[in-house]
Design a protein around this motif. Structure first.
Motif, PDB file in Angstrom:
ATOM      1  N   VAL A  77       0.826  -0.975   0.149  1.00 36.13           N
ATOM      2  CA  VAL A  77       0.104   0.047   0.091  1.00 36.13           C
ATOM      3  C   VAL A  77       0.753   1.310   0.189  1.00 36.13           C
ATOM      4  N   GLU A  78       1.927   1.309   0.535  1.00 37.30           N
ATOM      5  CA  GLU A  78       2.753   2.409   0.579  1.00 37.30           C
ATOM      6  C   GLU A  78       3.281   2.755  -0.818  1.00 37.30           C
ATOM      7  N   GLY A  79       3.289   1.967  -1.749  1.00 37.33           N
ATOM      8  CA  GLY A  79       3.749   2.260  -3.241  1.00 37.33           C
ATOM      9  C   GLY A  79       2.636   2.719  -3.880  1.00 37.33           C
ATOM     10  N   LEU A  80       1.343   2.923  -3.359  1.00 37.13           N
ATOM     11  CA  LEU A  80       0.330   3.506  -4.196  1.00 37.13           C
ATOM     12  C   LEU A  80       0.631   5.176  -4.659  1.00 37.13           C
ATOM     13  N   ALA A  81       0.794   5.792  -3.522  1.00 39.60           N
ATOM     14  CA  ALA A  81       1.091   7.158  -3.611  1.00 39.60           C
ATOM     15  C   ALA A  81       2.408   7.652  -4.351  1.00 39.60           C
ATOM     16  N   HIS A  82       2.502   8.450  -5.171  1.00 38.28           N
ATOM     17  CA  HIS A  82       3.773   8.902  -5.899  1.00 38.28           C
ATOM     18  C   HIS A  82       3.946  10.509  -5.830  1.00 38.28           C
ATOM     19  N   GLY A  83       4.984  10.827  -5.348  1.00 37.83           N
ATOM     20  CA  GLY A  83       5.452  12.192  -5.600  1.00 37.83           C
ATOM     21  C   GLY A  83       4.574  13.048  -4.462  1.00 37.83           C
ATOM     22  N   GLY A  84       4.059  12.640  -3.368  1.00 38.49           N
ATOM     23  CA  GLY A  84       3.275  13.488  -2.464  1.00 38.49           C
ATOM     24  C   GLY A  84       1.738  13.243  -3.110  1.00 38.49           C
ATOM     25  N   GLU A  85       1.418  12.725  -3.876  1.00 41.31           N
ATOM     26  CA  GLU A  85      -0.079  12.673  -4.445  1.00 41.31           C
ATOM     27  C   GLU A  85      -0.775  11.134  -4.098  1.00 41.31           C
ATOM     28  N   LEU A  86      -1.705  11.394  -3.781  1.00 44.28           N
ATOM     29  CA  LEU A  86      -2.369  10.141  -3.457  1.00 44.28           C
ATOM     30  C   LEU A  86      -2.931   9.319  -4.779  1.00 44.28           C
ATOM     31  N   HIS A  87      -2.894   8.004  -4.643  1.00 40.31           N
ATOM     32  CA  HIS A  87      -3.278   7.254  -5.843  1.00 40.31           C
ATOM     33  C   HIS A  87      -4.948   7.425  -5.913  1.00 40.31           C
ATOM     34  N   PRO A  88      -5.511   7.432  -7.307  1.00 42.04           N
ATOM     35  CA  PRO A  88      -6.982   7.901  -7.212  1.00 42.04           C
ATOM     36  C   PRO A  88      -7.850   6.898  -6.463  1.00 42.04           C
ATOM     37  N   LEU A  89      -7.222   5.541  -6.166  1.00 38.87           N
ATOM     38  CA  LEU A  89      -7.845   4.791  -5.132  1.00 38.87           C
ATOM     39  C   LEU A  89      -8.092   5.380  -3.717  1.00 38.87           C
ATOM     40  N   GLN A  90      -6.984   5.810  -3.449  1.00 39.44           N
ATOM     41  CA  GLN A  90      -6.667   6.263  -2.071  1.00 39.44           C
ATOM     42  C   GLN A  90      -7.531   7.554  -2.035  1.00 39.44           C
ATOM     43  N   GLN A  91      -7.811   8.377  -2.799  1.00 41.46           N
ATOM     44  CA  GLN A  91      -8.478   9.626  -2.710  1.00 41.46           C
ATOM     45  C   GLN A  91      -9.862   9.443  -2.614  1.00 41.46           C
ATOM     46  N   SER A  92     -10.109   8.123  -3.392  1.00 42.87           N
ATOM     47  CA  SER A  92     -11.533   7.994  -3.777  1.00 42.87           C
ATOM     48  C   SER A  92     -12.198   7.392  -2.159  1.00 42.87           C
ATOM     49  N   PHE A  93     -11.466   6.606  -1.469  1.00 48.91           N
ATOM     50  CA  PHE A  93     -11.555   6.195  -0.504  1.00 48.91           C
ATOM     51  C   PHE A  93     -12.067   7.455   0.593  1.00 48.91           C
ATOM     52  N   ILE A  94     -11.118   8.195   0.807  1.00 49.00           N
ATOM     53  CA  ILE A  94     -11.151   9.295   1.722  1.00 49.00           C
ATOM     54  C   ILE A  94     -12.412  10.138   1.218  1.00 49.00           C
ATOM     55  N   ASP A  95     -12.714  10.308  -0.063  1.00 48.43           N
ATOM     56  CA  ASP A  95     -13.686  11.446  -0.417  1.00 48.43           C
ATOM     57  C   ASP A  95     -15.271  10.329  -0.198  1.00 48.43           C
ATOM     58  N   ASN A  96     -15.005   9.077  -0.403  1.00 50.52           N
ATOM     59  CA  ASN A  96     -16.294   8.535  -0.216  1.00 50.52           C
ATOM     60  C   ASN A  96     -16.560   7.626   1.132  1.00 50.52           C
TER      61      ASN A  96
END
Length: 160
Positions: A77-96
């Motif tokens: 899971v640590e490999g999902l985010a790149h360059g300080g940006e969350l992966h779209p899945l991570q952001q969607s989990f937060i947003d939803n």
């Protein structure tokens, strides 16, 4: 006690560690390499909290020996985010609101990413099938399914 020397790639970076022959990949990742995202929920491969990909295959890291990682490529899971940006899945989990306590979330995110790499436009039933090995006691699965669908649409360049 003799330890085994392992050279592997984790999230694209080559790493080396020594581990006892009986040590699980989960323990090697957490205790030797500092990747604490994967959690031990059951230790028997039933809950999915420790899910990672090993050579592109979704596995429960509590059921894989650390020594089996020799020469392999592992994604956590640590490999999902790149360059300080969350992966779209991570952001969607937060947003939803698709997460609660966080024990199961890393495994679900890894499993969902593995699904979307194989099928970028899954149906609800395909998402449910793919995530069936990940148990969550805090939230309903509907928000998780919705978050995966929205992230999939975003990753395809569509607006949800």
């Amino acid at each position: 006690m003799k330890k085994i020397h392992v050279t592997t790639k984790v999230n694209g970076d080559e790493v080396e560690f020594l581990c006892p022959p009986e040590e699980t990949l989960l323990d090697a990742l957490r205790d030797r390499l500092g990747f604490s995202g994967a959690k031990e929920g059951c230790g028997t491969g039933d809950c999915g909290a420790c899910s990672v990909t090993l050579n592109g295959r979704l596995v429960c890291s509590c059921l894989v020996l650390g020594a089996e990682a020799e020469g392999a490529e592992i994604s956590t899971v640590e490999g999902l985010a790149h360059g300080g940006e969350l992966h779209p899945l991570q952001q969607s989990f937060i947003d939803n609101a698709a997460l609660q306590c966080g024990i199961c979330t890393p495994g679900i995110l890894v499993a969902a990413k593995a699904l979307l790499e194989r099928n970028p436009d899954p149906s609800d039933s395909e998402i449910r099938y793919w995530l069936a090995g990940n148990l969550c006691r805090c939230t309903g699965y509907d928000k998780i399914i919705k978050a995966v669908k929205i992230a999939a649409a975003e990753m395809r360049g569509e607006t949800a």
